[in-house]
Design an enzyme around this catalytic site. Structure first.
Site, PDB file in Angstrom:
ATOM      1  N   TYR A  47       0.820  -1.212   0.000  1.00 23.29           N
ATOM      2  CA  TYR A  47       0.000   0.000   0.000  1.00 23.29           C
ATOM      3  C   TYR A  47       0.856   1.266   0.000  1.00 23.29           C
ATOM      4  CZ  TYR A  47      -3.824  -3.079   1.623  1.00 23.29           C
ATOM      5  OH  TYR A  47      -4.755  -4.080   1.762  1.00 23.29           O
ATOM      6  N   HIS A 105       0.394 -11.632   2.276  1.00 20.96           N
ATOM      7  CA  HIS A 105      -0.643 -10.886   1.569  1.00 20.96           C
ATOM      8  C   HIS A 105      -1.390 -11.721   0.529  1.00 20.96           C
ATOM      9  CE1 HIS A 105      -1.748  -6.520   0.347  1.00 20.96           C
ATOM     10  NE2 HIS A 105      -2.751  -7.317   0.125  1.00 20.96           N
TER      11      HIS A 105
END
Length: 272
Positions: A47, A105
């Protein structure tokens, strides 16, 4: 506030997702969320906002141990040495000695899962993460990961909302003492005009989004809606003063069956 218990972790049922939040906007939204009562903040290496999240945590004035912080290791760092190094880099950006939850992730078939899980467990044993888990794992991968990991896994974070049936993943998590954490819990805003959810919401004076989030937490799911709008933060958090009936829960659950699964893998093929 409600909490989800999973393999020793106590996860606040509503958190803030920070995907696509950047710079000052990210820091402002995270700080305001914490001031409003949020105690669960989710970020990730990919991110590129861990530094802003860390700045907001410090600016909020709330004690570190009162906020449950999650970050996620990106797939290019799954080799054992890379995983430990990248975790330390994340902690440096977050200004934290440890995160509450560290996740893989996405699955990465190019690195043996046993090696990655061994490294993830080692990071926990070093005290860099209080708990560990996975994200976007299928039912089969959940079972494989639980069997191979030297430390307990506390969650699988996947996309979950009334338009996406995740019962098989949720059941696999429950079998293994894990929580399901839902990202994109309001279907990226698509549910706001849903007639079924809006109709139920009229009974309680709530919006379709609030009904959707309440549906999730009543299933012992932790939801992490993302928003860049301060006013939406309050709306998403204001779901603890009503309870859906069993009939309403079933009605919403049937929406997923009607829409059908997005894939045969238990998640949609795009990173959150």
């Amino acid at each position: 506030m409600l909490f989800v218990e999973a393999n020793g972790a106590t996860i606040p049922a509503i958190g803030l997702g920070t995907w696509e939040l950047r710079g000052r906007i990210c820091a402002r939204v995270v700080e305001q969320a914490i001031r409003l009562g949020y105690r669960h903040i989710d970020t990730a290496q990919v991110y590129e906002n861990e530094r802003e999240v860390g700045d907001a945590l410090r600016a909020s004035g709330v004690k570190r141990d009162d906020v449950f912080v999650t970050t996620k290791v990106w797939t290019t760092h799954f080799a054992p040495h890379d995983l430990e190094r990248s975790t330390k880099e994340s902690l440096n950006r977050l200004h934290l000695a440890a995160v509450d939850l560290l996740l893989l992730h996405w699955p990465n078939p190019r690195v043996p899962l046993t090696e990655t899980l061994g490294a993830l467990a080692h990071v926990k044993q070093l005290g860099l993460a209080r708990h560990i888990g996975v994200s976007n794992f299928t039912v089969a991968l959940i079972e494989e990961a639980v069997a191979a990991c030297p430390e307990p896994l506390v969650c699988d974070q996947v996309e979950f909302h009334p338009y996406l049936d995740q019962n098989k993943v949720k059941e696999a998590c429950a079998r293994n003492g894990m929580a399901l954490v839902a990202y994109s819990p309001v279907a990226k805003g698509r549910i706001k005009n849903d007639r079924t959810l809006a109709g139920i919401g009229q009974t309680y004076g709530k919006t379709a989004a609030q009904v959707c989030l309440r549906w999730l937490v009543q299933q012992n799911v932790s939801a992490i809606p993302r928003t860049s709008r301060i006013e939406r933060l309050s709306e998403n958090f204001d779901i603890f003063d009503f309870e859906l009936s069993s009939e309403e829960m079933a009605q919403i659950s049937r929406m997923g069956s009607a829409k059908g699964r997005l894939t045969d893998f238990g998640f949609s093929p795009k990173w959150d």
